[in-house]
Design an enzyme around this catalytic site. Structure first.
Site, mmCIF file in Angstrom:
data_model
loop_
_atom_site.group_PDB
_atom_site.id
_atom_site.type_symbol
_atom_site.label_atom_id
_atom_site.label_comp_id
_atom_site.label_asym_id
_atom_site.label_seq_id
_atom_site.Cartn_x
_atom_site.Cartn_y
_atom_site.Cartn_z
ATOM 1 C CD GLU A 80 4.238 0.927 28.744
ATOM 2 O OE1 GLU A 80 3.388 1.735 27.910
ATOM 3 O OE2 GLU A 80 5.252 0.102 28.022
ATOM 4 N NE ARG A 90 2.382 -11.407 20.042
ATOM 5 C CZ ARG A 90 3.180 -12.082 20.164
ATOM 6 N NH1 ARG A 90 3.456 -13.390 19.778
ATOM 7 N NH2 ARG A 90 4.378 -11.243 20.870
ATOM 8 C CB CYS A 143 3.266 -5.684 31.164
ATOM 9 S SG CYS A 143 4.856 -6.746 31.263
ATOM 10 C CG HIS A 165 6.902 -2.576 28.862
ATOM 11 N ND1 HIS A 165 5.800 -2.091 28.977
ATOM 12 C CD2 HIS A 165 7.106 -3.968 29.245
ATOM 13 C CE1 HIS A 165 5.055 -3.203 28.722
ATOM 14 N NE2 HIS A 165 5.646 -4.108 29.016
HETATM 15 N N1 PCA Z 1 6.612 -8.480 29.732
HETATM 16 C C1 PCA Z 1 5.472 -9.201 29.614
HETATM 17 C C2 PCA Z 1 4.856 -9.693 30.774
HETATM 18 C C3 PCA Z 1 5.962 -10.134 31.724
HETATM 19 C C4 PCA Z 1 6.863 -9.370 31.155
HETATM 20 O O1 PCA Z 1 8.193 -8.857 31.662
HETATM 21 C C5 PCA Z 1 4.440 -8.128 29.199
HETATM 22 O O2 PCA Z 1 4.854 -7.113 28.751
HETATM 23 O O3 PCA Z 1 3.235 -8.249 29.095
#
Ligand code: PCA
Length: 212
Positions: A80, A90, A143, A165
Site C-alpha cells: 500500500e 462497513r 487495515c 494486502h
Molecule cells: N483485512 C481487513 C482487516 C483485517 C484484514 O486482514 C482490512 O483490509 O481492513
C-alpha cells in the site's frame, strides 16, 4: 543483522481463517540475507490492534515493520502507498466497533505515506513471477487504521513501516468467483517483501501508477 517484524491479523467478519495469520505463522523466525523475521498476531479490533503491534515493536525493537492483512478480490500481493486518517467501517470489527467517518487520531495529519520501498518490492516480486502491484488505497477498515496508526507511532522513530494486502487463500472461496493465491506463494512473496526492504534503503524511481 537487521530485524523485520511482520504482523498478521486474526480472522474477522465471521471467517475462520485469515491468510495473513497463516502466513506469519510460517514466517516466524525465518532467516533473511542480512536479517531475521519476527512476527506477531493482531486482533481485528480498532485500537487493540495498535496496542498489540506497538507492544511487539517495543519487545523486538525491529528495524522495519511490515503489517499484513487480507484483501478479498485482489489477485496479487499489494504494497500500500498511503494510509488515511479515516475510520469508516462497513462491518463491525471483532470488538463490535463500527465508527463512521471518524479520524484514527483527531490531531493527526490527513495521511501518511509508506516508508517501505514499495516500487522495489513490486519489481522484486514480479521478477520472481509473483503477482504484485502498488495499491493506492488500503480501504477504511482496520487495515488502514493499523497502517495509519503505526505510521503515526513511528513518525519520529528510525523504523520503516508499510502495509501489505494479500489475496484470499483458495479454500476461502470454493465458489471460484474470487481471485486467490496459495499459501506457499503468499509466504514466499512476503519473505521477498522483507528481503527487498532490507536490500533497498532508497526506493527505485520506476512507474507503477494507475489510470482510473
Ligand atoms: N483485512 C481487513 C482487516 C483485517 C484484514 O486482514 C482490512 O483490509 O481492513
Amino acid at each position: 543483522m537487521k530485524k523485520v517484524l511482520i504482523t498478521g491479523f486474526e480472522p474477522f467478519g465471521g471467517a475462520t481463517i485469515n491468510p495473513a495469520l497463516e502466513a506469519v505463522k510460517r514466517l516466524a523466525n525465518a532467516e533473511l540475507n542480512g536479517g531475521e523475521i519476527v512476527t506477531c498476531e493482531v486482533p481485528v479490533t480498532r485500537y487493540e490492534s495498535l496496542d498489540a503491534i506497538i507492544a511487539a515493536i517495543e519487545t523486538h525493537k525491529p528495524d522495519f515493520v511490515i503489517t499484513v492483512g487480507q484483501a478479498a478480490g485482489r489477485a496479487g500481493i499489494t504494497p500500500e502507498r498511503v494510509a488515511i486518517n479515516v475510520d469508516d467501517f462497513r462491518i463491525p470489527d471483532n470488538g463490535g466497533n463500527q465508527p463512521i467517518d471518524e479520524p484514527v487520531y483527531v490531531d493527526g495529519p490527513d495521511a501518511y505515506f509508506s516508508t517501505l520501498p514499495i516500487k522495489a518490492i513490486t519489481k522484486t516480486l514480479q521478477e520472481q513471477g509473483i503477482p504484485c502491484q502498488v495499491s493506492n488505497s488500503a480501504g477504511t477498515f482496520v487495515c488502514n487504521h493499523v497502517f495509519y496508526g503505526i505510521q503515526h507511532y513511528l513518525r519520529d522513530k528510525q523504523v520503516g513501516h508499510g502495509f501489505v494486502h494479500i489475496p484470499l487463500l483458495p479454500e476461502q472461496d470454493t465458489s471460484g468467483n474470487q481471485a486467490t493465491m496459495s499459501l506457499d506463494v503468499i509466504v514466499e512473496g512476503l519473505r521477498l517483501v522483507a528481503q527487498a526492504t532490507l536490500d533497498n534503503q532508497q526506493d527505485m524511481v520506476i512507474g507503477a501508477g494507475q489510470i482510473c
